[in-house]
Scaffold this active site. Structure first.
Site, PDB file in Angstrom:
ATOM      1  N   HIS A   7       0.814  -1.213   0.000  1.00 26.30           N
ATOM      2  CA  HIS A   7       0.000   0.000   0.000  1.00 26.30           C
ATOM      3  C   HIS A   7       0.849   1.266   0.000  1.00 26.30           C
ATOM      4  CE1 HIS A   7       0.732   0.887   4.288  1.00 26.30           C
ATOM      5  NE2 HIS A   7       0.709  -0.427   4.438  1.00 26.30           N
ATOM      6  N   ASP A   8       0.405   2.222  -0.776  1.00 26.88           N
ATOM      7  CA  ASP A   8       0.977   3.571  -0.813  1.00 26.88           C
ATOM      8  C   ASP A   8       2.415   3.620  -1.308  1.00 26.88           C
ATOM      9  OD1 ASP A   8      -1.300   5.219   0.518  1.00 26.88           O
ATOM     10  OD2 ASP A   8      -0.990   3.508   1.850  1.00 26.88           O
TER      11      ASP A   8
ATOM     12  N   GLY B  19       5.101  -1.036   2.782  1.00 27.91           N
ATOM     13  CA  GLY B  19       4.295   0.153   2.553  1.00 27.91           C
ATOM     14  C   GLY B  19       5.110   1.430   2.438  1.00 27.91           C
TER      15      GLY B  19
END
Length: 262
Positions: A121-122, A139
């Site tokens: 994520h991200d 992340g």
């Protein structure tokens, strides 16, 4: 009509360009958008709020847009955005973002992403990168343009890798890696600078010499980081052709948040 195999399951709300190809048993969710010329292999699952650009080749068994592996995630409408002309090989997993950090996982253009790569994520992967088999990005990792990552390499959350850097096989990357550097190992060590990559990208001899000097200032002359940064900034006047490279290095060092591999 899109080129969709009869066994594929494509939600009626998904937006696929008519030239998109979808292989057998693929599953595509309602919030997915796919641009012209992209092909999606057999048994792929593309879900979440995922936007994919033009002329990507996504091989069989990839999982794109699944919820993040983050215990704080509670179903918020975050995103995965993939650009154009990427090759995404078998069993890759790219997750959507989490709130509070932009909420978007981004993959740019012209990337070569090999089997079993995980992009959490991200993360932000810019353009022209090469990620070998089993590369794992935790992340919020950022890979700048032209980064090369060796197979079985793990990158710690929030780490940034500067443009043109190369990470060797089976490395444990827990600190930021400055542009142009060649690193490997566990613990990570700087072995030199990526001269082969720079030559392939047609860097001039003067620019390569300036990068070599930046490497010396950071790693070979016993300077503190502040002393090395001051000396690096002076290179732009000494070798005007290298000014963009020096500016990129200076900006990276000023913004490093986890300390640099040194």
């Amino acid at each position: 009509m899109t080129l969709i195999h009869s066994t594929a399951i494509v939600d009626p709300q998904a937006e696929l360009d008519p030239t998109v190809g979808v292989g057998p048993y693929a599953v595509i969710g309602p919030h997915v958008r796919v641009g012209a010329g992209t092909t999606i292999g057999a048994h792929c699952v593309i879900e979440g709020r995922t936007t994919i650009g033009r002329d990507n080749r996504i091989f069989q068994f990839a999982s794109l847009g699944a919820v993040p592996q983050d215990k704080k995630y509670a179903g918020e409408p975050t995103q995965l955005v993939i650009g154009d002309r990427n090759v995404i090989r078998e069993f890759c997993t790219f997750n959507i973002g989490v709130p509070g950090a932009g909420g978007v996982t981004r993959v740019g253009n012209d990337n070569w992403i090999m089997a079993y790569t995980h992009i959490a994520h991200d993360c932000r992967v810019d353009d022209h990168t090469t990620l070998a088999n089993n590369t794992t990005l935790a992340g919020h990792v950022h890979l700048a343009d032209w980064v090369t990552v060796g197979g079985l390499t793990g990158i710690h959350q929030f780490v940034s890798i500067g443009a043109h850097a190369m990470l060797g096989f089976a490395s444990a990357v827990t600190q930021d890696v400055p542009p142009f550097m060649l690193v490997d190992g566990n613990p990570l060590a700087v072995r030199g600078f990526n001269v082969v990559g720079l030559r392939r990208r047609e860097f001039s001899p003067a620019r390569i010499a300036a990068v070599k000097q930046m490497h010396r200032l950071l790693y070979r002359q016993g300077k503190t980081l502040d002393e090395a940064r001051t000396a690096i900034e002076a290179l732009a006047a000494e070798v005007p052709e290298s000014a963009p490279d020096v500016a990129m290095m200076s900006e990276f060092l000023a913004g490093a948040t986890r300390g640099i591999a040194r």
